[in-house]
Design a protein around this motif. Structure first.
Motif, PDB file in Angstrom:
ATOM      1  N   GLU A 101       1.263   3.101  -6.464  1.00  0.00           N
ATOM      2  CA  GLU A 101       0.902   2.016  -5.936  1.00  0.00           C
ATOM      3  C   GLU A 101       0.638   0.870  -6.959  1.00  0.00           C
ATOM      4  O   GLU A 101       1.136  -0.232  -6.669  1.00  0.00           O
ATOM      5  CB  GLU A 101      -0.615   2.016  -5.246  1.00  0.00           C
ATOM      6  CG  GLU A 101      -0.962   1.173  -4.007  1.00  0.00           C
ATOM      7  CD  GLU A 101      -2.091   1.562  -3.593  1.00  0.00           C
ATOM      8  OE1 GLU A 101      -2.066   1.821  -2.070  1.00  0.00           O
ATOM      9  OE2 GLU A 101      -3.264   1.436  -4.092  1.00  0.00           O
TER      10      GLU A 101
ATOM     11  N   VAL B 115       5.296   3.605   2.046  1.00  0.00           N
ATOM     12  CA  VAL B 115       5.221   2.295   1.318  1.00  0.00           C
ATOM     13  C   VAL B 115       5.316   1.282   2.283  1.00  0.00           C
ATOM     14  O   VAL B 115       6.210   0.747   2.728  1.00  0.00           O
ATOM     15  CB  VAL B 115       6.553   2.198   0.318  1.00  0.00           C
ATOM     16  CG1 VAL B 115       6.415   0.674  -0.431  1.00  0.00           C
ATOM     17  CG2 VAL B 115       6.644   3.239  -0.579  1.00  0.00           C
TER      18      VAL B 115
ATOM     19  N   ARG C  23      -0.347   9.019  -6.334  1.00  0.00           N
ATOM     20  CA  ARG C  23      -0.046   7.897  -5.267  1.00  0.00           C
ATOM     21  C   ARG C  23      -0.771   6.743  -5.754  1.00  0.00           C
ATOM     22  O   ARG C  23      -0.211   5.470  -5.752  1.00  0.00           O
ATOM     23  CB  ARG C  23      -1.011   8.339  -3.962  1.00  0.00           C
ATOM     24  CG  ARG C  23      -0.762   7.314  -2.913  1.00  0.00           C
ATOM     25  CD  ARG C  23      -2.203   7.729  -1.877  1.00  0.00           C
ATOM     26  NE  ARG C  23      -3.310   6.966  -2.648  1.00  0.00           N
ATOM     27  CZ  ARG C  23      -3.797   6.007  -2.812  1.00  0.00           C
ATOM     28  NH1 ARG C  23      -2.990   4.781  -2.572  1.00  0.00           N
ATOM     29  NH2 ARG C  23      -4.944   5.571  -3.384  1.00  0.00           N
ATOM     30  N   GLN C  24      -1.957   6.776  -6.650  1.00  0.00           N
ATOM     31  CA  GLN C  24      -2.353   5.719  -7.176  1.00  0.00           C
ATOM     32  C   GLN C  24      -1.551   5.148  -8.272  1.00  0.00           C
ATOM     33  O   GLN C  24      -1.345   3.890  -8.343  1.00  0.00           O
ATOM     34  CB  GLN C  24      -3.633   5.987  -8.084  1.00  0.00           C
ATOM     35  CG  GLN C  24      -4.818   6.015  -6.823  1.00  0.00           C
ATOM     36  CD  GLN C  24      -6.088   6.734  -7.528  1.00  0.00           C
ATOM     37  OE1 GLN C  24      -6.210   6.487  -8.897  1.00  0.00           O
ATOM     38  NE2 GLN C  24      -7.080   7.119  -6.911  1.00  0.00           N
TER      39      GLN C  24
ATOM     40  N   ASN D 247       3.227  -2.512  -7.222  1.00  0.00           N
ATOM     41  CA  ASN D 247       2.639  -3.883  -6.852  1.00  0.00           C
ATOM     42  C   ASN D 247       3.031  -4.799  -8.124  1.00  0.00           C
ATOM     43  O   ASN D 247       3.114  -5.946  -8.023  1.00  0.00           O
ATOM     44  CB  ASN D 247       1.068  -3.790  -6.726  1.00  0.00           C
ATOM     45  CG  ASN D 247       0.826  -3.466  -5.180  1.00  0.00           C
ATOM     46  OD1 ASN D 247       0.848  -4.485  -4.510  1.00  0.00           O
ATOM     47  ND2 ASN D 247       0.086  -2.315  -4.870  1.00  0.00           N
TER      48      ASN D 247
ATOM     49  N   ASP E 241       0.845  -1.268  -0.047  1.00  0.00           N
ATOM     50  CA  ASP E 241       0.064  -0.066   0.045  1.00  0.00           C
ATOM     51  C   ASP E 241       0.822   1.332  -0.027  1.00  0.00           C
ATOM     52  O   ASP E 241       2.005   1.330   0.627  1.00  0.00           O
ATOM     53  CB  ASP E 241      -0.866   0.215   1.229  1.00  0.00           C
ATOM     54  CG  ASP E 241      -1.695  -1.069   1.264  1.00  0.00           C
ATOM     55  OD1 ASP E 241      -1.708  -1.869   2.475  1.00  0.00           O
ATOM     56  OD2 ASP E 241      -2.577  -1.276   0.376  1.00  0.00           O
ATOM     57  N   ILE E 242       0.268   2.359  -0.920  1.00  0.00           N
ATOM     58  CA  ILE E 242       1.091   3.550  -0.761  1.00  0.00           C
ATOM     59  C   ILE E 242       0.126   4.534  -0.255  1.00  0.00           C
ATOM     60  O   ILE E 242      -0.943   4.631  -0.782  1.00  0.00           O
ATOM     61  CB  ILE E 242       1.654   3.712  -2.109  1.00  0.00           C
ATOM     62  CG1 ILE E 242       2.446   2.971  -2.571  1.00  0.00           C
ATOM     63  CG2 ILE E 242       2.316   5.393  -1.924  1.00  0.00           C
ATOM     64  CD1 ILE E 242       3.790   3.377  -3.782  1.00  0.00           C
TER      65      ILE E 242
END
Lengths: 203, 336
Positions: A124, A52, A120-121, A128, A33-34
């Motif tokens: 992330e 992070v 941010r999205q 991942n 997760d960020i």
């Protein structure tokens, strides 16, 4: 040799599954997760960092839980390291937003809330995607990025050796890496006295 | 093939003597259309007649000879000029002379060897055809009739299953099994995938049938891969200890028998490609060759070559001659 009129389509025999395997936690747990963006510094020396947080049960990661703070340029560093050293096709990062860094804007530029959320999205998704790639998991830079307090930019790039065990060298599955194909052998597959096979590209 | 309104010309037709009883089989043409042709097997006699119909019933037709040929040839698309004939038989039907009326000529090619199966592929074509030619001074009158040849095999004596453990170290270990290594064209692939270690997030798994056509020799070898089928066998994320069954019916797909080094010109081989796809669209795969063979509809067990010929004489050309066993490297397919 019997000349069967109708083919035998019965299932092949298989071992019944162990119930702890069936209902236990899967061995592929990996979540990053960020969140919690924070702008530090003043004036023109400001920058935004993101937390992070990683949770996993993959044995290749030393820590099963880790939490570090990274900024956008750290992600850029990771992307460059992976593009240079590994054979994977690295996914894109969210944009550099140079226009937002120009003066005389009506808004907060790169410290605008909506922009930070967008970034941010993107970060992330990026992390991942990479962290789940078997070849990226072999790179020291990824482990340093995810699990060490600070990134040592003077580190020695190289492959990550997880706890060495007497693992068997299996005939391999092939893994497509974007457009190239390779068979993957982890460095942990070193048996005592046995040379590591070179990773072959091309199929 | 004739000057418009000038002199005499003729229409040539080739008719098989067993056209009523002989089976026809569908075969794809070069431009992808499916057409039906008369079906022949190795050793069968090809007989019939050539009919010559004069367009102008009042004029004579002068010619330099009439013949009929039975030809089996391989044509490589990148080298169209050169046809490699591996079967070439000819019968003269008439000596040079002239005709005043329409005529027919009987012909018979006895027990013709047809060692390879007809094949129309991406870069190569193997075909058999009859060609009737009226030779003339300026231009010949030619008529061709294509036929289709199937090569038959019997159940192989040795047909072991394929079982293998493969993987990516510390990441994904699977054991796959297919019940046979040689399948006939209407067979069923029965198998299973057993998961020993799953440290990646798998989204689904499929099995593909890949056809590889190889043309050329030495440094000029060219492989053309074609995915004939994609068949999803699992949707969702498996864990350790799970067994996923495979049941794939081959009859629904356009397949040919495996062809190895046909007349040293081309090969057609088939592979099963097991593909696992993870959440990030990464593909993990293992390719495995399988041998495909064509089963005869009526297979006569242990029929000697002599008996096959004898039965043909009495039963006509609808009987099936001796069948071969498929897929050994030093096989009948590499007959000169």
């Amino acid at each position: 040799m019997s000349d069967a009129a109708v083919a035998d389509t019965r299932r092949l025999n298989s071992k019944p599954q162990d119930l702890t395997d069936a209902y236990g936690p899967p061995s592929n747990f990996l979540e990053i997760d960020i969140f919690n963006p924070q702008t530090v510094g003043v004036g023109r020396a400001r920058f935004t960092t993101y937390e992070v947080r990683m949770r996993t049960n993959l044995p290749i990661f030393k820590l099963k839980e880790s939490c570090v703070r990274r900024r956008y340029s750290d992600f850029e560093w990771l992307k460059n390291e992976l593009e240079r050293d590994s054979k994977i096709v690295v996914p894109p990062l969210p944009g550099k937003a140079l226009k937002r860094q120009l003066p005389f804007r009506g808004d907060e530029g790169i410290f605008e809330e909506s922009f930070i959320e967008e970034r941010r999205q993107g970060l992330e998704q990026f992390i991942n995607k990479i962290a789940g790639h078997p070849l990226a998991q072999n790179e020291r830079c990824l482990h340093m990025f995810l699990q060490e307090e600070t990134i040592d930019r003077n580190y020695v790039p190289g492959k990550w050796l997880s706890s060495p065990g007497l693992t068997v060298c299996l005939p391999s599955l092939s893994l497509t890496l974007g457009h190239t194909v390779g068979t993957l052998l982890r460095s942990s597959s070193l048996k005592r006295g046995r040379k590591l096979r070179a990773e072959g590209l091309g199929f | 093939m004739s000057f418009f309104g000038f002199g005499q010309s003729a229409e040539v037709e080739i008719l098989l003597s067993d056209a009523e009883s002989r089976k026809r089989a569908e075969h794809k043409t070069e431009d992808g259309k499916k057409e039906k042709y008369f079906l022949f097997y190795d050793g069968e006699t090809v007989s019939g007649k050539v009919s010559l119909a004069l367009k102008n019933p009042n004029k004579r037709l002068e010619h330099q000879g009439i013949k009929i040929e039975f030809i089996g040839q391989i044509e490589l698309y990148y080298d169209r000029g050169n046809h490699h004939e591996f079967v070439s038989l000819v019968k003269d039907l008439a000596r040079p002379g002239e005709f005043t009326q329409s005529q027919t000529f009987d012909f018979e090619f006895t027990h013709v060897e047809k060692p390879y199966e007809s094949y129309t592929g991406q870069n190569v074509k193997l075909r058999y055809f009859l060609r009737a030619t009226i030779s003339r001074r300026l231009n010949d009158v030619v008529k061709e009739m294509d036929i289709v040849v199937h090569t038959l095999s019997t159940y192989p004596e040795l047909n072991s299953s394929i079982k293998m453990e493969v993987g990516i170290e510390d990441c994904l270990h699977i054991e796959f099994e297919y019940n046979k290594s040689k399948y006939h064209l209407k067979d069923v692939i029965v198998g299973k995938i057993y998961f020993l270690l799953v440290r990646i997030k798998i989204k689904h798994m499929e099995i593909d049938i890949i056809k590889r056509e190889t043309t050329g020799t030495g440094p000029n070898v060219y492989h053309e891969n074609d995915t004939i089928a994609k068949y999803e066998i699992m949707d969702g994320a498996p864990v350790r200890g799970e067994s996923i069954p495979i049941r794939l019916f081959l009859a629904g797909y356009e397949l040919t028998p495996t062809m190895r080094d046909i007349n040293k010109k081309f090969s057609v081989r088939y592979y099963l490609n097991l593909v696992l796809i993870d959440e990030e669209e990464r593909r993990y795969f293992k390719q495995q060759e399988v041998v495909l063979w064509r089963k005869g509809d009526i297979v006569r067990k242990s029929m000697s070559h002599q008996a096959a010929i004898a039965s043909q004489r009495f039963e006509g050309s609808s009987s099936h001659p001796e069948a071969r066993t498929p897929g050994q490297p030093s096989d009948n397919n590499s007959r000169q």
